[in-house]
Design an enzyme around this catalytic site. Structure first.
Site, PDB file in Angstrom:
ATOM      1  N   ARG A   8     -53.522 -28.170  -7.864  1.00  0.00           N
ATOM      2  CA  ARG A   8     -54.328 -28.424  -6.678  1.00  0.00           C
ATOM      3  C   ARG A   8     -54.910 -29.827  -6.798  1.00  0.00           C
ATOM      4  O   ARG A   8     -55.297 -30.263  -7.879  1.00  0.00           O
ATOM      5  CB  ARG A   8     -55.445 -27.402  -6.569  1.00  0.00           C
ATOM      6  CG  ARG A   8     -54.949 -25.995  -6.325  1.00  0.00           C
ATOM      7  CD  ARG A   8     -56.107 -24.993  -6.382  1.00  0.00           C
ATOM      8  NE  ARG A   8     -55.624 -23.646  -6.216  1.00  0.00           N
ATOM      9  CZ  ARG A   8     -55.244 -22.845  -7.216  1.00  0.00           C
ATOM     10  NH1 ARG A   8     -55.306 -23.275  -8.457  1.00  0.00           N
ATOM     11  NH2 ARG A   8     -54.815 -21.632  -6.971  1.00  0.00           N
ATOM     12  N   LYS A  37     -67.421 -18.902 -19.019  1.00  0.00           N
ATOM     13  CA  LYS A  37     -67.309 -18.238 -20.314  1.00  0.00           C
ATOM     14  C   LYS A  37     -68.534 -17.345 -20.498  1.00  0.00           C
ATOM     15  O   LYS A  37     -69.564 -17.552 -19.867  1.00  0.00           O
ATOM     16  CB  LYS A  37     -67.274 -19.277 -21.438  1.00  0.00           C
ATOM     17  CG  LYS A  37     -66.026 -20.121 -21.456  1.00  0.00           C
ATOM     18  CD  LYS A  37     -66.096 -21.095 -22.608  1.00  0.00           C
ATOM     19  CE  LYS A  37     -64.863 -21.967 -22.648  1.00  0.00           C
ATOM     20  NZ  LYS A  37     -64.950 -22.984 -23.692  1.00  0.00           N
ATOM     21  N   HIS A 127     -51.371 -31.777  -0.217  1.00  0.00           N
ATOM     22  CA  HIS A 127     -51.009 -30.400  -0.560  1.00  0.00           C
ATOM     23  C   HIS A 127     -49.504 -30.162  -0.484  1.00  0.00           C
ATOM     24  O   HIS A 127     -48.994 -29.218  -1.082  1.00  0.00           O
ATOM     25  CB  HIS A 127     -51.757 -29.432   0.359  1.00  0.00           C
ATOM     26  CG  HIS A 127     -51.864 -28.056  -0.170  1.00  0.00           C
ATOM     27  ND1 HIS A 127     -52.552 -27.757  -1.331  1.00  0.00           N
ATOM     28  CD2 HIS A 127     -51.348 -26.895   0.266  1.00  0.00           C
ATOM     29  CE1 HIS A 127     -52.462 -26.456  -1.564  1.00  0.00           C
ATOM     30  NE2 HIS A 127     -51.737 -25.909  -0.611  1.00  0.00           N
ATOM     31  N   ARG A 130     -47.671 -29.750  -3.858  1.00  0.00           N
ATOM     32  CA  ARG A 130     -47.708 -28.415  -4.459  1.00  0.00           C
ATOM     33  C   ARG A 130     -46.643 -27.527  -3.819  1.00  0.00           C
ATOM     34  O   ARG A 130     -45.899 -26.833  -4.515  1.00  0.00           O
ATOM     35  CB  ARG A 130     -49.100 -27.826  -4.275  1.00  0.00           C
ATOM     36  CG  ARG A 130     -49.346 -26.494  -4.944  1.00  0.00           C
ATOM     37  CD  ARG A 130     -50.839 -26.190  -4.858  1.00  0.00           C
ATOM     38  NE  ARG A 130     -51.204 -24.858  -5.225  1.00  0.00           N
ATOM     39  CZ  ARG A 130     -51.442 -24.443  -6.453  1.00  0.00           C
ATOM     40  NH1 ARG A 130     -51.334 -25.284  -7.449  1.00  0.00           N
ATOM     41  NH2 ARG A 130     -51.788 -23.208  -6.699  1.00  0.00           N
ATOM     42  N   HIS A 153     -51.444 -19.045  -9.837  1.00  0.00           N
ATOM     43  CA  HIS A 153     -51.867 -18.074  -8.827  1.00  0.00           C
ATOM     44  C   HIS A 153     -52.001 -16.716  -9.502  1.00  0.00           C
ATOM     45  O   HIS A 153     -51.257 -16.402 -10.430  1.00  0.00           O
ATOM     46  CB  HIS A 153     -50.829 -17.960  -7.698  1.00  0.00           C
ATOM     47  CG  HIS A 153     -50.947 -19.036  -6.685  1.00  0.00           C
ATOM     48  ND1 HIS A 153     -50.153 -20.153  -6.701  1.00  0.00           N
ATOM     49  CD2 HIS A 153     -51.778 -19.172  -5.623  1.00  0.00           C
ATOM     50  CE1 HIS A 153     -50.472 -20.934  -5.682  1.00  0.00           C
ATOM     51  NE2 HIS A 153     -51.452 -20.356  -5.019  1.00  0.00           N
ATOM     52  N   TYR A 162     -45.812 -20.392  -0.415  1.00  0.00           N
ATOM     53  CA  TYR A 162     -45.435 -21.751  -0.789  1.00  0.00           C
ATOM     54  C   TYR A 162     -43.925 -21.913  -0.887  1.00  0.00           C
ATOM     55  O   TYR A 162     -43.403 -22.994  -0.710  1.00  0.00           O
ATOM     56  CB  TYR A 162     -46.032 -22.130  -2.151  1.00  0.00           C
ATOM     57  CG  TYR A 162     -47.504 -22.368  -2.116  1.00  0.00           C
ATOM     58  CD1 TYR A 162     -48.010 -23.580  -1.667  1.00  0.00           C
ATOM     59  CD2 TYR A 162     -48.391 -21.400  -2.530  1.00  0.00           C
ATOM     60  CE1 TYR A 162     -49.363 -23.816  -1.633  1.00  0.00           C
ATOM     61  CE2 TYR A 162     -49.751 -21.631  -2.505  1.00  0.00           C
ATOM     62  CZ  TYR A 162     -50.232 -22.834  -2.055  1.00  0.00           C
ATOM     63  OH  TYR A 162     -51.562 -23.064  -2.030  1.00  0.00           O
TER      64      TYR A 162
END
Length: 184
Positions: A8, A37, A127, A130, A153, A162
């Protein structure tokens, strides 16, 4: 780098030089929706589980030209220092040059400026790298699980949107059904 990592734009723009592993052609980054975390005493709130992105020869060749000898700070920087009224985090300023980290809007404008063919707004979209990356990997036979791992993903339905195979890729797939094909 966007194409080879299938990353991204916001994630890749947030990478610092000291995080890059040039030999391994990879770097950890804070991904979209990164979970924190487990907090322990004294641990900062900004500690996140990092994910790794990988790149290949194209990015490896271009990174030294982009960095121009810089060894720390943001990988992608603007061509000028932030203005006097602009409040910028120290992490977002190159300590060597004083240049600010490139924002999404600036990156989008630069890409459009250099790829536009019929005036402003007709250039490539960040984008799309990607999308193209995942489509090309899928056309080369990468499985859905591998596409999910590469793009990071969590849900298969998010990766499917995509992957848009070309007519040539579909024709090649259809040829596998031909009578007498030894691959059947």
């Amino acid at each position: 780098m966007l194409y080879e990592t299938s990353g991204r734009t916001e994630e890749v723009l947030g990478v610092n030089i000291e995080d890059l592993d040039f030999a391994g052609r990879r770097c950890p980054l804070k991904s979209k929706g990164a979970r924190t975390k487990a907090r322990r005493r004294g641990q900062a709130r900004e500690d996140y589980v990092l994910e790794t992105v990988y790149w290949d020869a194209g990015t490896a060749r271009l990174l030294p030209r982009l960095l121009k000898g810089r060894t720390r700070g943001p990988v992608f920087v603007t061509h000028r220092k932030p203005g006097p009224g602009k409040v910028v985090s120290p992490r977002d300023v190159c300590p060597d040059t004083g240049f600010a980290r490139l924002s999404y809007g600036q990156a989008r404008a630069l890409l459009d400026e250099h790829t536009a063919v019929r005036g402003p707004g007709t250039g490539w979209d960040l984008h799309e790298y990607r999308h193209s990356s995942l489509t090309h990997l899928g056309e080369q036979g990468a499985s859905l699980l591998m596409l999910m791992a590469k793009s990071r993903h969590k849900k298969p339905e998010n990766v499917r949107r995509y992957f848009k195979p070309s007519p040539d890729a579909i024709a090649e797939l259809t040829s596998l059904l031909a009578p007498g094909d030894s691959r059947r």
